[in-house]
Motif scaffolding. Sequence first.
Motif, mmCIF file in Angstrom:
data_model
loop_
_atom_site.group_PDB
_atom_site.id
_atom_site.type_symbol
_atom_site.label_atom_id
_atom_site.label_comp_id
_atom_site.label_asym_id
_atom_site.label_seq_id
_atom_site.Cartn_x
_atom_site.Cartn_y
_atom_site.Cartn_z
ATOM 1 N N GLN A 157 0.836 -1.194 0.000
ATOM 2 C CA GLN A 157 0.000 0.000 0.000
ATOM 3 C C GLN A 157 0.871 1.243 0.000
ATOM 4 O OE1 GLN A 157 -3.678 -0.522 0.120
ATOM 5 N NE2 GLN A 157 -2.662 -2.394 -0.585
ATOM 6 N N ALA A 158 0.341 2.328 -0.512
ATOM 7 C CA ALA A 158 1.079 3.590 -0.555
ATOM 8 C C ALA A 158 1.469 4.045 0.848
ATOM 9 C CB ALA A 158 0.242 4.662 -1.244
ATOM 10 N N SER A 159 0.706 3.632 1.846
ATOM 11 C CA SER A 159 0.963 4.018 3.236
ATOM 12 C C SER A 159 2.190 3.312 3.816
ATOM 13 C CB SER A 159 -0.253 3.658 4.093
ATOM 14 O OG SER A 159 -0.438 2.247 4.085
ATOM 15 N N GLY A 160 2.724 2.351 3.071
ATOM 16 C CA GLY A 160 3.870 1.594 3.560
ATOM 17 C C GLY A 160 3.480 0.255 4.139
ATOM 18 N N GLY A 161 2.198 0.043 4.347
ATOM 19 C CA GLY A 161 1.715 -1.228 4.867
ATOM 20 C C GLY A 161 1.372 -2.194 3.734
ATOM 21 N N THR A 162 0.689 -3.255 4.102
ATOM 22 C CA THR A 162 0.334 -4.295 3.142
ATOM 23 C C THR A 162 -1.096 -4.750 3.367
ATOM 24 O OG1 THR A 162 2.622 -5.092 3.158
ATOM 25 C CG2 THR A 162 0.956 -6.608 2.293
ATOM 26 N N GLN A 163 -1.825 -4.899 2.287
ATOM 27 C CA GLN A 163 -3.141 -5.537 2.344
ATOM 28 C C GLN A 163 -2.906 -7.027 2.114
ATOM 29 O OE1 GLN A 163 -6.533 -3.927 1.842
ATOM 30 N NE2 GLN A 163 -7.681 -5.754 1.337
ATOM 31 N N VAL A 164 -3.276 -7.841 3.095
ATOM 32 C CA VAL A 164 -3.140 -9.294 2.984
ATOM 33 C C VAL A 164 -4.544 -9.874 2.814
ATOM 34 C CG1 VAL A 164 -2.391 -11.422 4.113
ATOM 35 C CG2 VAL A 164 -1.081 -9.313 4.436
ATOM 36 N N THR A 165 -4.721 -10.646 1.743
ATOM 37 C CA THR A 165 -6.003 -11.288 1.473
ATOM 38 C C THR A 165 -5.805 -12.795 1.479
ATOM 39 O OG1 THR A 165 -6.709 -9.417 0.127
ATOM 40 C CG2 THR A 165 -7.938 -11.475 -0.137
ATOM 41 N N TRP A 166 -6.636 -13.482 2.236
ATOM 42 C CA TRP A 166 -6.601 -14.940 2.349
ATOM 43 C C TRP A 166 -7.870 -15.466 1.687
ATOM 44 C CZ3 TRP A 166 -5.889 -17.636 7.764
ATOM 45 C CH2 TRP A 166 -5.657 -18.998 7.596
ATOM 46 N N LEU A 167 -7.703 -16.283 0.651
ATOM 47 C CA LEU A 167 -8.827 -16.829 -0.108
ATOM 48 C C LEU A 167 -8.791 -18.347 -0.099
ATOM 49 C CD1 LEU A 167 -7.351 -14.715 -2.735
ATOM 50 C CD2 LEU A 167 -9.770 -14.385 -2.498
ATOM 51 N N MET A 168 -9.965 -18.963 -0.179
ATOM 52 C CA MET A 168 -10.032 -20.415 -0.331
ATOM 53 C C MET A 168 -11.297 -20.767 -1.097
ATOM 54 S SD MET A 168 -9.645 -23.485 2.457
ATOM 55 C CE MET A 168 -11.208 -23.305 3.286
ATOM 56 N N ASN A 169 -11.162 -21.703 -2.021
ATOM 57 C CA ASN A 169 -12.283 -22.231 -2.792
ATOM 58 C C ASN A 169 -12.248 -23.742 -2.689
ATOM 59 O OD1 ASN A 169 -13.094 -19.670 -4.109
ATOM 60 N ND2 ASN A 169 -11.035 -19.822 -4.935
ATOM 61 N N GLY A 170 -13.422 -24.344 -2.619
ATOM 62 C CA GLY A 170 -13.444 -25.790 -2.511
ATOM 63 C C GLY A 170 -14.713 -26.387 -3.063
ATOM 64 N N ASP A 171 -14.707 -27.693 -3.138
ATOM 65 C CA ASP A 171 -15.855 -28.453 -3.601
ATOM 66 C C ASP A 171 -16.052 -29.613 -2.621
ATOM 67 O OD1 ASP A 171 -17.704 -30.129 -4.904
ATOM 68 O OD2 ASP A 171 -17.015 -29.434 -6.864
ATOM 69 N N MET A 172 -17.217 -29.709 -2.045
ATOM 70 C CA MET A 172 -17.501 -30.733 -1.042
ATOM 71 C C MET A 172 -17.885 -32.074 -1.661
ATOM 72 S SD MET A 172 -16.730 -29.242 1.692
ATOM 73 C CE MET A 172 -17.330 -30.235 3.024
ATOM 74 N N GLY A 173 -17.860 -32.170 -2.983
ATOM 75 C CA GLY A 173 -18.126 -33.442 -3.639
ATOM 76 C C GLY A 173 -19.607 -33.726 -3.829
ATOM 77 N N LYS A 174 -19.926 -34.984 -4.024
ATOM 78 C CA LYS A 174 -21.287 -35.385 -4.385
ATOM 79 C C LYS A 174 -22.184 -35.695 -3.186
ATOM 80 C CE LYS A 174 -19.730 -37.343 -8.743
ATOM 81 N NZ LYS A 174 -20.236 -36.518 -9.766
ATOM 82 N N ASN A 175 -21.623 -35.846 -2.005
ATOM 83 C CA ASN A 175 -22.427 -36.168 -0.837
ATOM 84 C C ASN A 175 -23.351 -34.991 -0.511
ATOM 85 O OD1 ASN A 175 -23.412 -36.515 1.810
ATOM 86 N ND2 ASN A 175 -21.641 -37.733 2.397
ATOM 87 N N PRO A 176 -24.679 -35.178 -0.616
ATOM 88 C CA PRO A 176 -25.589 -34.050 -0.392
ATOM 89 C C PRO A 176 -25.532 -33.487 1.026
ATOM 90 C CG PRO A 176 -26.824 -36.109 -0.614
ATOM 91 C CD PRO A 176 -25.388 -36.411 -0.938
ATOM 92 N N LEU A 177 -25.140 -34.298 1.998
ATOM 93 C CA LEU A 177 -25.021 -33.777 3.362
ATOM 94 C C LEU A 177 -23.851 -32.804 3.477
ATOM 95 C CD1 LEU A 177 -25.846 -36.983 5.428
ATOM 96 C CD2 LEU A 177 -27.372 -35.107 4.789
ATOM 97 N N PHE A 178 -22.763 -33.054 2.727
ATOM 98 C CA PHE A 178 -21.620 -32.146 2.736
ATOM 99 C C PHE A 178 -21.960 -30.819 2.061
ATOM 100 C CE2 PHE A 178 -18.088 -35.601 3.073
ATOM 101 C CZ PHE A 178 -18.474 -35.851 4.371
ATOM 102 N N HIS A 179 -22.979 -30.811 1.178
ATOM 103 C CA HIS A 179 -23.384 -29.560 0.539
ATOM 104 C C HIS A 179 -23.885 -28.563 1.582
ATOM 105 C CE1 HIS A 179 -24.030 -31.487 -3.702
ATOM 106 N NE2 HIS A 179 -22.890 -31.857 -3.131
ATOM 107 N N TRP A 180 -24.483 -29.095 2.651
ATOM 108 C CA TRP A 180 -24.905 -28.216 3.740
ATOM 109 C C TRP A 180 -23.690 -27.549 4.382
ATOM 110 C CZ3 TRP A 180 -29.762 -26.753 4.305
ATOM 111 C CH2 TRP A 180 -30.770 -27.558 3.772
#
Length: 178
Positions: free
Chosen positions: A127-150
């Motif tokens: 950042q221009a202020s001398g600091g840093t913007q840290v972004t933590w991202l995660m994407n996933g797929d719970m598979g075919k089990n319909p209970l895991f979709h919850w």
Amino acid sequence: MKILKVLGLSLVGLVALLLIGGWLLPSTFSVSRSVQIAASPEKIYPLVAAPGAWRQWSVWNRRDPAMTIEYSGPDTGAGAVWAWKSASEGDGKMTFTAAEAPKRVAYDLYFPDFGTTSSGEFRFEAQASGGTQVTWLMNGDMGKNPLFHWLALFADGMVGKDFEAGLKNLKAVAETKP
């Protein structure tokens, strides 16, 4: 006898609702959180790019000090791996798949209890202020089990809290470490 019949039908209806509802829900999820840290990307990057450094700020191993962790591959960057076993936090394995110092660290995360893999990354933006913007991202797929979709439906709320706490800890470490 009538009460047992009503209870049985109610139970069957509930199970059907959970299964049918689960099939209608998406199996994928996405979580993202950010924090401003008063430190340069060069100072923060090593705290994320080295699996051993996660012990300083990750909420998962703080919740279970008895967690066993094994490291393999290089100490830092792409190819670095850490796997853990925990009675309270579950078992898992994180493999760093990309590392672009001091801009980005990407990983794959595997949870054998669910048989699922997700991918994520940390982004470090000066950042221009001398600091840093840290972004933590995660994407996933719970598979075919319909209970895991919850679980996918509620992933942002559940995992997001851990991301927020982890980023808060990372901020504290990065801002106080010389």
